[in-house]
Design a protein around this motif. Structure first.
Motif, PDB file in Angstrom:
ATOM      1  N   GLY A  27       0.790  -1.233   0.000  1.00  0.00           N
ATOM      2  CA  GLY A  27       0.000   0.000   0.000  1.00  0.00           C
ATOM      3  C   GLY A  27       0.815   1.273   0.000  1.00  0.00           C
ATOM      4  N   GLY A  28       0.413   2.207   0.869  1.00  0.00           N
ATOM      5  CA  GLY A  28       0.988   3.544   0.853  1.00  0.00           C
ATOM      6  C   GLY A  28       2.475   3.596   1.106  1.00  0.00           C
ATOM      7  N   CYS A  29       2.996   2.678   1.941  1.00  0.00           N
ATOM      8  CA  CYS A  29       4.434   2.710   2.217  1.00  0.00           C
ATOM      9  C   CYS A  29       5.250   2.352   0.978  1.00  0.00           C
ATOM     10  N   ARG A 111      -8.650  -5.723  -4.543  1.00  0.00           N
ATOM     11  CA  ARG A 111      -9.742  -5.098  -3.790  1.00  0.00           C
ATOM     12  C   ARG A 111      -9.364  -3.696  -3.334  1.00  0.00           C
ATOM     13  N   ARG A 112      -8.108  -3.274  -3.539  1.00  0.00           N
ATOM     14  CA  ARG A 112      -7.641  -1.977  -3.048  1.00  0.00           C
ATOM     15  C   ARG A 112      -8.115  -0.853  -3.953  1.00  0.00           C
ATOM     16  N   ASP A 113      -7.988   0.400  -3.460  1.00  0.00           N
ATOM     17  CA  ASP A 113      -8.647   1.514  -4.148  1.00  0.00           C
ATOM     18  C   ASP A 113      -7.986   1.935  -5.455  1.00  0.00           C
ATOM     19  N   PHE A 114      -6.698   2.313  -5.412  1.00  0.00           N
ATOM     20  CA  PHE A 114      -6.032   2.871  -6.591  1.00  0.00           C
ATOM     21  C   PHE A 114      -4.761   2.086  -6.896  1.00  0.00           C
ATOM     22  N   THR A 115      -4.394   2.100  -8.152  1.00  0.00           N
ATOM     23  CA  THR A 115      -3.230   1.308  -8.579  1.00  0.00           C
ATOM     24  C   THR A 115      -1.974   1.674  -7.800  1.00  0.00           C
ATOM     25  N   ILE A 116      -1.815   2.948  -7.465  1.00  0.00           N
ATOM     26  CA  ILE A 116      -0.606   3.378  -6.760  1.00  0.00           C
ATOM     27  C   ILE A 116      -0.587   2.889  -5.313  1.00  0.00           C
ATOM     28  N   ASN A 117      -1.737   2.386  -4.841  1.00  0.00           N
ATOM     29  CA  ASN A 117      -1.824   1.837  -3.486  1.00  0.00           C
ATOM     30  C   ASN A 117      -1.961   0.320  -3.497  1.00  0.00           C
ATOM     31  N   ALA A 118      -1.822  -0.284  -4.664  1.00  0.00           N
ATOM     32  CA  ALA A 118      -2.048  -1.729  -4.809  1.00  0.00           C
ATOM     33  C   ALA A 118      -0.758  -2.441  -5.202  1.00  0.00           C
ATOM     34  N   MET A 119       0.345  -1.986  -4.618  1.00  0.00           N
ATOM     35  CA  MET A 119       1.639  -2.620  -4.865  1.00  0.00           C
ATOM     36  C   MET A 119       2.171  -3.209  -3.565  1.00  0.00           C
ATOM     37  N   ALA A 120       2.918  -4.310  -3.697  1.00  0.00           N
ATOM     38  CA  ALA A 120       3.520  -4.967  -2.541  1.00  0.00           C
ATOM     39  C   ALA A 120       5.022  -5.096  -2.783  1.00  0.00           C
ATOM     40  N   TYR A 121       5.765  -5.311  -1.682  1.00  0.00           N
ATOM     41  CA  TYR A 121       7.223  -5.415  -1.838  1.00  0.00           C
ATOM     42  C   TYR A 121       7.812  -6.227  -0.696  1.00  0.00           C
ATOM     43  N   SER A 122       8.808  -7.031  -1.040  1.00  0.00           N
ATOM     44  CA  SER A 122       9.676  -7.662  -0.052  1.00  0.00           C
ATOM     45  C   SER A 122      11.066  -7.737  -0.660  1.00  0.00           C
ATOM     46  N   HIS A 123      12.082  -7.836   0.190  1.00  0.00           N
ATOM     47  CA  HIS A 123      13.445  -7.926  -0.338  1.00  0.00           C
ATOM     48  C   HIS A 123      13.623  -9.178  -1.186  1.00  0.00           C
ATOM     49  N   LYS A 125      11.276 -10.810  -3.028  1.00  0.00           N
ATOM     50  CA  LYS A 125      10.471 -10.860  -4.252  1.00  0.00           C
ATOM     51  C   LYS A 125      10.505  -9.547  -5.048  1.00  0.00           C
ATOM     52  N   GLY A 126      10.967  -8.464  -4.442  1.00  0.00           N
ATOM     53  CA  GLY A 126      10.967  -7.177  -5.140  1.00  0.00           C
ATOM     54  C   GLY A 126       9.570  -6.566  -5.166  1.00  0.00           C
ATOM     55  N   ILE A 127       9.340  -5.652  -6.114  1.00  0.00           N
ATOM     56  CA  ILE A 127       8.039  -4.983  -6.211  1.00  0.00           C
ATOM     57  C   ILE A 127       7.047  -5.877  -6.954  1.00  0.00           C
ATOM     58  N   ILE A 128       5.903  -6.085  -6.357  1.00  0.00           N
ATOM     59  CA  ILE A 128       4.808  -6.813  -7.008  1.00  0.00           C
ATOM     60  C   ILE A 128       3.799  -5.761  -7.462  1.00  0.00           C
ATOM     61  N   ASP A 129       3.691  -5.585  -8.762  1.00  0.00           N
ATOM     62  CA  ASP A 129       2.837  -4.524  -9.334  1.00  0.00           C
ATOM     63  C   ASP A 129       1.972  -5.127 -10.431  1.00  0.00           C
ATOM     64  N   MET A 130       0.794  -5.583 -10.051  1.00  0.00           N
ATOM     65  CA  MET A 130      -0.081  -6.291 -10.982  1.00  0.00           C
ATOM     66  C   MET A 130      -1.005  -5.373 -11.768  1.00  0.00           C
ATOM     67  N   PHE A 131      -1.113  -4.092 -11.358  1.00  0.00           N
ATOM     68  CA  PHE A 131      -2.124  -3.219 -11.953  1.00  0.00           C
ATOM     69  C   PHE A 131      -1.550  -1.914 -12.526  1.00  0.00           C
ATOM     70  N   GLY A 132      -0.238  -1.884 -12.711  1.00  0.00           N
ATOM     71  CA  GLY A 132       0.367  -0.716 -13.352  1.00  0.00           C
ATOM     72  C   GLY A 132       0.578   0.467 -12.436  1.00  0.00           C
ATOM     73  N   GLY A 133       0.762   0.212 -11.149  1.00  0.00           N
ATOM     74  CA  GLY A 133       0.939   1.303 -10.203  1.00  0.00           C
ATOM     75  C   GLY A 133       2.193   2.117 -10.438  1.00  0.00           C
ATOM     76  N   VAL A 134       3.311   1.430 -10.769  1.00  0.00           N
ATOM     77  CA  VAL A 134       4.570   2.144 -11.017  1.00  0.00           C
ATOM     78  C   VAL A 134       4.429   3.067 -12.214  1.00  0.00           C
ATOM     79  N   GLN A 135       3.790   2.581 -13.281  1.00  0.00           N
ATOM     80  CA  GLN A 135       3.583   3.422 -14.465  1.00  0.00           C
ATOM     81  C   GLN A 135       2.706   4.621 -14.133  1.00  0.00           C
TER      82      GLN A 135
END
Length: 443
Positions: A27-29, A111-123, A125-135
């Motif tokens: 999410g936001g972090c 189920r999250r609100d916006f693509t920029i808040n629907a990303m996950a990360y761990s050392h 696995k790296g960034i998990i971005d299924m909905f284009g949040g980084v773009q």
């Protein structure tokens, strides 16, 4: 890209992974870390069920276990760990009727609100971005995850959150998301005043509070702040102004520091203008006593939004006195009288809102008005430096002195002290104990 995760949060993730579960910050972090902003919270999502999380870690708190959330304590820091979940129906446009735990990270993120808040990360696995949040971060766009109308059906507050994120980040709202906001703005009436207040305040103290104009254009303010609509519809055909009341107020907000009280006061300082509007024979708009009419209107807004009493009191004082000293610089006795009402320490806030108000006006006679404001500020500073008496408690005599003179406590004593104060406000040199006692004897 590697994100610097706090040691405690990373220990939680590593502990869950060592036990065979997936775990990520979410999410936001993740969003803020990518943007180079300091995250406010570090939320963790996991495939582990709440009871499994509690088995892994020694110190936990059940902060929202019915929704899958357990707080894991690492030293003095707590980290919220929430199980992947699927939300059920949202019959009230506020909260899911039920939640279902899942082992799928994708189900949780979608189920999250916006693509920029629907990303996950761990050392690991790296960034998990299924909905284009980084773009969307790169494009500076607020876009709903999946079908926007579905996301807003689930929680209508997301409509206002889109505006708030646009204000905080300086982003634009994606077209389909914006269309859905317009269509579903009516559901904001189902949202609690407290939640509305939080989002509006975050927007107002953001770097782009002018995004409130987007809330007006999309029809959002009609449901959460209808008073602003009236301000937007009120022109100011007057040499001193270049904007309508609403836009002028937003400009005032932009020109004052990002403090909750000051920005709400700047937004509401002219709320009384629509109800006091008159037009003279020359077609010039006037708003006589709008600062007085604005006080109950501002108070009604703030009480509806469940603000605390101190904030309400301070905002209303700023609304009442934001026009103090307009036209000509008051004499010191007038300034002293006002200081007795609002307090010496509060007066600088009045100066502050007057400066923001002036910055949002036209350039007509601007230098003269700025000079008058500077003189007002100078006189105030002189009154403070001279320690002039402005309140009854500053008098060199008090109730105890009057009792010794045979005056009983009660209305008469109050009237005498007020007369002495009026006398001293007119002439500070009269705040002399012997002189005041003689005056009492003559009353």
């Amino acid at each position: 890209m590697r994100i610097d995760i706090p040691e405690g949060a990373n220990k939680v993730i590593e502990g869950l992974e060592a036990a065979g579960y997936e775990a990520y910050i979410v999410g936001g972090c993740v969003r803020d870390s990518i943007l180079g902003r300091e995250p406010g919270d570090w939320d963790i999502t996991t495939s582990a069920r709440p009871e499994q999380v509690k088995e892994i870690f020694r110190r936990t708190v059940d902060t929202g276990i019915e929704h899958g959330t357990v707080t894991v304590m690492m030293g003095k820091e707590g980290y919220e760990v929430t199980t992947y979940r699927i939300d059920g129906e949202y019959s009230d446009h506020r909260r899911p009727d039920q939640v279902e735990f899942t082992a799928s990270l994708e189900e949780d993120l979608k189920r999250r609100d916006f693509t920029i808040n629907a990303m996950a990360y761990s050392h690991s696995k790296g960034i998990i971005d299924m909905f284009g949040g980084v773009q969307d971060l790169n494009d500076k766009v607020i876009r709903a995850v999946g079908v926007a109308r579905d996301r807003f059906d689930e929680d209508a507050l997301r409509i206002l959150r889109a505006i708030r994120f646009a204000g905080q980040l300086g982003f634009d709202i994606e077209r389909d998301t914006r269309k859905a906001m317009i269509i579903q703005a009516q559901y904001l009436k189902d949202i609690s005043a407290e939640r509305i207040r939080v989002e509006l305040t975050k927007l107002l103290v953001s770097d782009h509070p002018d995004k409130l104009l987007e809330a007006y254009v999309t029809g959002i303010t009609a449901y959460i702040l209808p008073e602003f609509d009236k301000m937007m519809e009120q022109p100011q055909n007057n040499q001193y102004h270049r904007y309508n009341v609403g836009v002028h107020s937003i400009e005032a907000v932009k020109n004052i520091r990002a403090d909750v009280t000051m920005r709400w006061a700047a937004l509401l300082h002219d709320i009384g203008k629509p109800s006091t509007h008159t037009v003279d024979e020359n077609g010039t708009d006037h708003f006589y006593d709008h600062q007085i009419a604005g006080v109950p209107l501002a108070e009604a807004v703030l009480r509806r939004l469940k603000f605390d009493n101190n904030t309400i009191k301070d905002v209303c004082k700023l609304v009442r006195w934001h026009d103090f000293g307009m036209g000509c610089v008051p004499k010191k006795n007038t300034i002293r009288k006002l200081l007795g009402e609002v307090g010496k320490d509060f007066f600088p806030y009045i100066i502050e809102i007057k400066k923001a108000d002036m910055a949002a006006q036209s350039d007509y006679k601007l230098e003269k008005r700025q000079s008058q404001l500077a003189e007002l500020e100078k006189k105030y500073e002189e009154v403070v430096a001279d320690a002039d008496c402005v309140r009854i408690k500053d008098l060199k005599v008090n109730g105890g002195d009057l009792i010794k003179m045979g005056i009983k406590p009660g209305p008469q004593m109050g009237e005498i002290l007020q007369k002495l104060l009026d006398m001293v406000i007119e002439d500070p040199e009269k705040n002399d104990r012997e002189y005041l006692i003689e005056q009492v004897k003559m009353m």
